[in-house]
Design an enzyme around this catalytic site. Structure first.
Site, PDB file in Angstrom:
ATOM      1  N   ASP A 125      -2.244  -9.007   3.497  1.00  0.00           N
ATOM      2  CA  ASP A 125      -1.228  -7.952   3.425  1.00  0.00           C
ATOM      3  C   ASP A 125       0.157  -8.524   3.079  1.00  0.00           C
ATOM      4  O   ASP A 125       0.453  -9.680   3.380  1.00  0.00           O
ATOM      5  CB  ASP A 125      -1.180  -7.215   4.773  1.00  0.00           C
TER       6      ASP A 125
ATOM      7  N   ASN B 145      -6.857   2.904   0.254  1.00  0.00           N
ATOM      8  CA  ASN B 145      -5.938   2.454  -0.801  1.00  0.00           C
ATOM      9  C   ASN B 145      -6.043   3.290  -2.088  1.00  0.00           C
ATOM     10  O   ASN B 145      -5.159   3.226  -2.943  1.00  0.00           O
ATOM     11  CB  ASN B 145      -6.141   0.966  -1.130  1.00  0.00           C
TER      12      ASN B 145
HETATM   13  C1  IPE Z   1      -4.948  -3.108   4.503  1.00  0.00           C
HETATM   14  O1  IPE Z   1      -3.617  -3.147   4.117  1.00  0.00           O
HETATM   15  C2  IPE Z   1      -5.827  -3.148   3.288  1.00  0.00           C
HETATM   16  C3  IPE Z   1      -5.827  -4.399   2.531  1.00  0.00           C
HETATM   17  C4  IPE Z   1      -5.182  -5.494   2.848  1.00  0.00           C
HETATM   18  C5  IPE Z   1      -6.631  -4.395   1.349  1.00  0.00           C
HETATM   19  P1  IPE Z   1      -2.750  -1.820   3.946  1.00  0.00           P
HETATM   20  O2  IPE Z   1      -1.421  -2.275   3.500  1.00  0.00           O
HETATM   21  O3  IPE Z   1      -3.462  -0.859   3.098  1.00  0.00           O
HETATM   22  O4  IPE Z   1      -2.722  -1.265   5.449  1.00  0.00           O
HETATM   23  P2  IPE Z   1      -1.662  -0.310   6.136  1.00  0.00           P
HETATM   24  O5  IPE Z   1      -1.549   0.903   5.266  1.00  0.00           O
HETATM   25  O6  IPE Z   1      -0.367  -1.046   6.231  1.00  0.00           O
HETATM   26  O7  IPE Z   1      -2.243  -0.021   7.491  1.00  0.00           O
HETATM   27  C1  IPE Z   2      -2.003  -5.868   0.413  1.00  0.00           C
HETATM   28  O1  IPE Z   2      -0.644  -5.838   0.102  1.00  0.00           O
HETATM   29  C2  IPE Z   2      -2.874  -5.607  -0.787  1.00  0.00           C
HETATM   30  C3  IPE Z   2      -3.515  -4.282  -0.795  1.00  0.00           C
HETATM   31  C4  IPE Z   2      -3.495  -3.415   0.173  1.00  0.00           C
HETATM   32  C5  IPE Z   2      -4.265  -3.939  -1.986  1.00  0.00           C
HETATM   33  P1  IPE Z   2       0.172  -4.468   0.110  1.00  0.00           P
HETATM   34  O2  IPE Z   2       0.114  -3.875  -1.255  1.00  0.00           O
HETATM   35  O3  IPE Z   2      -0.312  -3.574   1.200  1.00  0.00           O
HETATM   36  O4  IPE Z   2       1.631  -4.986   0.422  1.00  0.00           O
HETATM   37  P2  IPE Z   2       2.725  -4.269   1.326  1.00  0.00           P
HETATM   38  O5  IPE Z   2       2.082  -4.033   2.675  1.00  0.00           O
HETATM   39  O6  IPE Z   2       3.064  -2.977   0.662  1.00  0.00           O
HETATM   40  O7  IPE Z   2       3.837  -5.246   1.389  1.00  0.00           O
HETATM   41 MG    MG Z   3       0.200  -3.369   3.130  1.00  0.00          MG
END
Ligand code: IPE
Ligand code: IPE
Ligand code: MG
Length: 253
Positions: free
Chosen positions: A27, A75
């Site tokens: 993340d 997502n």
């Molecule tokens: C969890 O991260 C999913 C992945 C890392 C692929 P998100 O960024 O989607 O989770 P939330 O929305 O902060 O809980």
């Molecule tokens: C994790 O990084 C990757 C996916 C969920 C695909 P994020 O895209 O959630 O990054 P932040 O949380 O917005 O920084």
């Molecule tokens: Mg995230």
């Protein structure tokens, strides 16, 4: 002094208490990019480069299973441009890594409802799974269109069908039976769960499988998470005492 500290930090005691399975919530890609004034996808691209490094650190530590949360069932609700870019990046990442997997004899698996990804992604994923299915030096599992609640829904449907078809006896349904219907069938439960970027939640990731996993949270964004950070997490795991409901005294016996 600093150098000495660094060497000690990088030293893993392989004789005791190594996690067999590490699961990571990768993340912070978006925030990493935002802080640099770049588009979110640049964070995802940079993040995808850490996969090779972390896989190699895991194998250095003797970790047999590494599961990476790459795309959750939630997502899909992100802006279409981001979802499309992530699917494109997935294809490129699989293409780039295929040779490495085969050369290093790493088995590739996925969890999640992968059939719902774009068909050209599915083809690449299935091909790599087939090419690596007999390898056993290590297993890299990508969680794609994965969510624990979706996984449970699919498992319950299959269990009900098999019970109706008399393939299983409802009276004999216990945890091993249920777990064999999950996407993680034949994969041991994660011992260590890492989440990067400072968020302290599981976001629908391996909720049942991580029932007794040790949790490790770091503020580091995924694109900055490398070998040393991975080793630091494993060292922290080695200091933990897993009690599974018992008392410390019972564990010493
Ligand atoms: C969890 O991260 C999913 C992945 C890392 C692929 P998100 O960024 O989607 O989770 P939330 O929305 O902060 O809980
Ligand atoms: C994790 O990084 C990757 C996916 C969920 C695909 P994020 O895209 O959630 O990054 P932040 O949380 O917005 O920084
Ligand atoms: Mg995230």
């Amino acid at each position: 002094m600093y150098e000495f500290y660094n060497v000690a930090m990088n030293d893993i005691d392989k004789s005791a208490n190594l996690p067999r399975h590490v699961a990571i919530i990768m993340d912070g890609n978006g925030r990493w990019a935002k802080e640099r004034g770049k588009p979110r996808i640049d964070g995802h691209i940079e993040g995808s480069k850490r996969i090779r490094e972390v896989l190699s650190a895991a194998s250095e530590c003797g970790v047999k299973y590494l599961t990476l949360y790459a795309f959750s069932s939630e997502n899909w609700n992100r802006p279409k441009e981001e979802v499309d870019a992530l699917m494109e990046l997935l294809k490129n990442t699989i293409r780039e890594h295929s040779e490495d997997f085969i050369k290093n004899k790493v088995r590739f698996r996925t969890i999640g409802n992968v059939g719902k990804l774009p068909s050209n992604c599915v083809e690449l994923l299935e091909k790599l799974k087939e090419q690596t299915k007999n390898f056993d030096s290590a297993t890299l599992i990508l969680a794609l269109n994965y969510g624990s609640r979706d996984e449970i829904c699919r498992a319950v449907k299959n269990i009900i069908q098999d019970a109706a078809g008399k393939k299983i006896d409802p009276e004999k349904i216990d945890w091993p039976v249920i777990s064999s219907y999950l996407d993680t069938d034949a994969i041991p439960d994660p011992d260590l769960m890492i989440r990067t970027s400072g968020e302290m939640r599981l976001s629908n990731y391996l909720m049942m499988q991580a029932a007794y996993a040790e949790l490790y949270f770091t503020k580091t964004y995924w694109p900055d998470f490398g070998r040393d950070e991975f080793i630091k997490a494993v060292k922290e795991y080695q200091r933990r005492e897993r009690r599974y409901g018992l008392t410390t005294d019972q564990l010493k016996k």
